[in-house]
Design a protein around this motif. Structure first.
Motif, short mmCIF file in Angstrom:
data_model
loop_
_atom_site.label_atom_id
_atom_site.label_comp_id
_atom_site.label_asym_id
_atom_site.label_seq_id
_atom_site.Cartn_x
_atom_site.Cartn_y
_atom_site.Cartn_z
N TYR A 198 0.80 -1.22 0.00
CA TYR A 198 0.00 0.00 0.00
C TYR A 198 0.84 1.27 0.00
O TYR A 198 0.32 2.37 -0.17
CB TYR A 198 -0.99 0.02 1.17
CG TYR A 198 -0.36 0.01 2.54
CD1 TYR A 198 0.16 1.18 3.10
CD2 TYR A 198 -0.28 -1.15 3.27
CE1 TYR A 198 0.73 1.17 4.36
CE2 TYR A 198 0.28 -1.18 4.53
CZ TYR A 198 0.79 -0.01 5.08
OH TYR A 198 1.35 -0.02 6.32
N THR B 291 -10.48 -11.17 -0.14
CA THR B 291 -9.89 -11.15 1.20
C THR B 291 -8.47 -10.61 1.13
O THR B 291 -7.66 -11.09 0.33
CB THR B 291 -9.86 -12.57 1.81
OG1 THR B 291 -11.17 -13.12 1.79
CG2 THR B 291 -9.34 -12.53 3.24
N VAL B 292 -8.18 -9.64 1.96
CA VAL B 292 -6.82 -9.11 2.09
C VAL B 292 -6.20 -9.75 3.32
O VAL B 292 -6.77 -9.72 4.41
CB VAL B 292 -6.84 -7.57 2.23
CG1 VAL B 292 -5.46 -7.04 2.59
CG2 VAL B 292 -7.33 -6.94 0.93
N ASP C 274 -3.16 -9.54 5.69
CA ASP C 274 -2.13 -8.62 6.18
C ASP C 274 -0.97 -9.44 6.71
O ASP C 274 -1.12 -10.20 7.66
CB ASP C 274 -2.76 -7.77 7.28
CG ASP C 274 -1.89 -6.61 7.71
OD1 ASP C 274 -0.67 -6.64 7.47
OD2 ASP C 274 -2.46 -5.67 8.30
N PHE D 171 -4.49 2.48 7.09
CA PHE D 171 -3.95 1.14 6.92
C PHE D 171 -3.58 0.47 8.25
O PHE D 171 -3.02 -0.61 8.25
CB PHE D 171 -2.74 1.18 5.99
CG PHE D 171 -3.09 1.65 4.60
CD1 PHE D 171 -3.71 0.79 3.71
CD2 PHE D 171 -2.85 2.95 4.21
CE1 PHE D 171 -4.06 1.21 2.44
CE2 PHE D 171 -3.19 3.38 2.93
CZ PHE D 171 -3.80 2.52 2.05
N ARG E 128 -4.23 -1.54 11.72
CA ARG E 128 -5.20 -2.47 12.30
C ARG E 128 -5.61 -1.87 13.64
O ARG E 128 -4.85 -1.89 14.61
CB ARG E 128 -4.60 -3.85 12.50
CG ARG E 128 -5.64 -4.80 13.07
CD ARG E 128 -5.13 -6.19 13.16
NE ARG E 128 -6.21 -7.06 13.64
CZ ARG E 128 -6.01 -8.20 14.23
NH1 ARG E 128 -4.79 -8.65 14.40
NH2 ARG E 128 -7.02 -8.92 14.63
N ILE F 74 -7.85 -0.30 8.67
CA ILE F 74 -7.86 -1.11 7.44
C ILE F 74 -9.13 -1.94 7.32
O ILE F 74 -9.65 -2.14 6.22
CB ILE F 74 -6.58 -2.00 7.35
CG1 ILE F 74 -6.49 -2.73 6.02
CG2 ILE F 74 -6.50 -2.97 8.50
CD1 ILE F 74 -6.18 -1.87 4.84
N GLU F 75 -9.66 -2.42 8.41
CA GLU F 75 -10.88 -3.22 8.35
C GLU F 75 -12.06 -2.39 7.84
O GLU F 75 -12.84 -2.85 7.00
CB GLU F 75 -11.20 -3.84 9.70
CG GLU F 75 -10.19 -4.91 10.07
CD GLU F 75 -10.39 -5.43 11.47
OE1 GLU F 75 -10.95 -6.53 11.60
OE2 GLU F 75 -9.97 -4.74 12.42
N LEU G 46 -11.52 -1.65 3.98
CA LEU G 46 -11.85 -2.78 3.12
C LEU G 46 -13.35 -3.07 3.11
O LEU G 46 -13.90 -3.46 2.08
CB LEU G 46 -11.07 -4.01 3.55
CG LEU G 46 -9.56 -3.90 3.36
CD1 LEU G 46 -8.85 -5.06 4.04
CD2 LEU G 46 -9.20 -3.82 1.89
N TYR H 248 -10.87 -8.92 5.81
CA TYR H 248 -9.51 -8.66 6.29
C TYR H 248 -9.11 -9.75 7.26
O TYR H 248 -9.86 -10.13 8.15
CB TYR H 248 -9.47 -7.31 7.01
CG TYR H 248 -8.18 -7.03 7.73
CD1 TYR H 248 -7.08 -6.54 7.05
CD2 TYR H 248 -8.06 -7.26 9.10
CE1 TYR H 248 -5.89 -6.28 7.72
CE2 TYR H 248 -6.88 -7.00 9.78
CZ TYR H 248 -5.81 -6.51 9.08
OH TYR H 248 -4.63 -6.26 9.73
N SER I 30 -5.50 -10.78 9.51
CA SER I 30 -4.13 -10.46 9.90
C SER I 30 -3.42 -11.75 10.29
O SER I 30 -3.89 -12.48 11.16
CB SER I 30 -4.13 -9.49 11.07
OG SER I 30 -2.80 -9.27 11.52
#
Length: 142
Positions: free
Chosen positions: A11, A30-31, A33, A46, A48, A56-57, A60, A67, A69
């Motif tokens: 990012y 789905t990202v 992390d 960005f 958490r 970030i959640e 997204l 998301y 992690s």
């Protein structure tokens, strides 16, 4: 058996909405992390966050992306000059344990870290491990 397609992205240098646009263009659901400390970043969008609906959640969720992690995939050697060979050895010795949660995550998934260029990021080693040991097809998003 069909190959699992996964992506990687950094990012760094992106505006939040541009980041979302890039993910959406690739059909990311789905990202994942892979930062060691997702709770520490100068870019608040960005981070958490401790609270659901922030960071970030929340970002997204604007585009209905999930998301996850996985700090165990983070780079504990990032401050060392020799981080590359050390992280590569970590993946060689513990890759199965470190990547096992990835197989239960709905895709298409995208491994995310801060560094925009994959050549300067540990996610390259994660991706290579998945290609070599699990037949993944990986696309690095520039």
């Amino acid at each position: 058996m069909p190959r699992v397609i996964a992506y990687t992205v950094g990012y760094g240098g992106r505006q939040p909405q541009d980041f979302l646009d890039v993910l959406e263009q690739h059909g990311i659901e789905t990202v994942v992390d892979v930062r060691l400390r997702p709770d520490r970043t100068r870019l608040r969008s960005f981070v958490r966050a401790n609270e659901i609906g922030k960071g970030i959640e929340r970002l997204l969720a604007e585009r209905r992306m999930a998301y996850v992690s996985l700090i165990e995939l983070g780079n504990p050697f990032m401050d060392d000059d020799d981080w590359r060979p050390r992280y590569e050895r970590l993946m060689a010795s513990a890759g199965e344990v470190l990547t096992e949660k990835l197989f239960d995550i709905p895709g298409p998934l995208c491994l995310m870290c801060a560094e925009r260029r994959v050549e300067t990021c540990h996610r390259w080693f994660i991706a290579e491990y998945l290609v070599q040991h699990h037949g993944f097809a990986i696309q690095h998003i520039p």
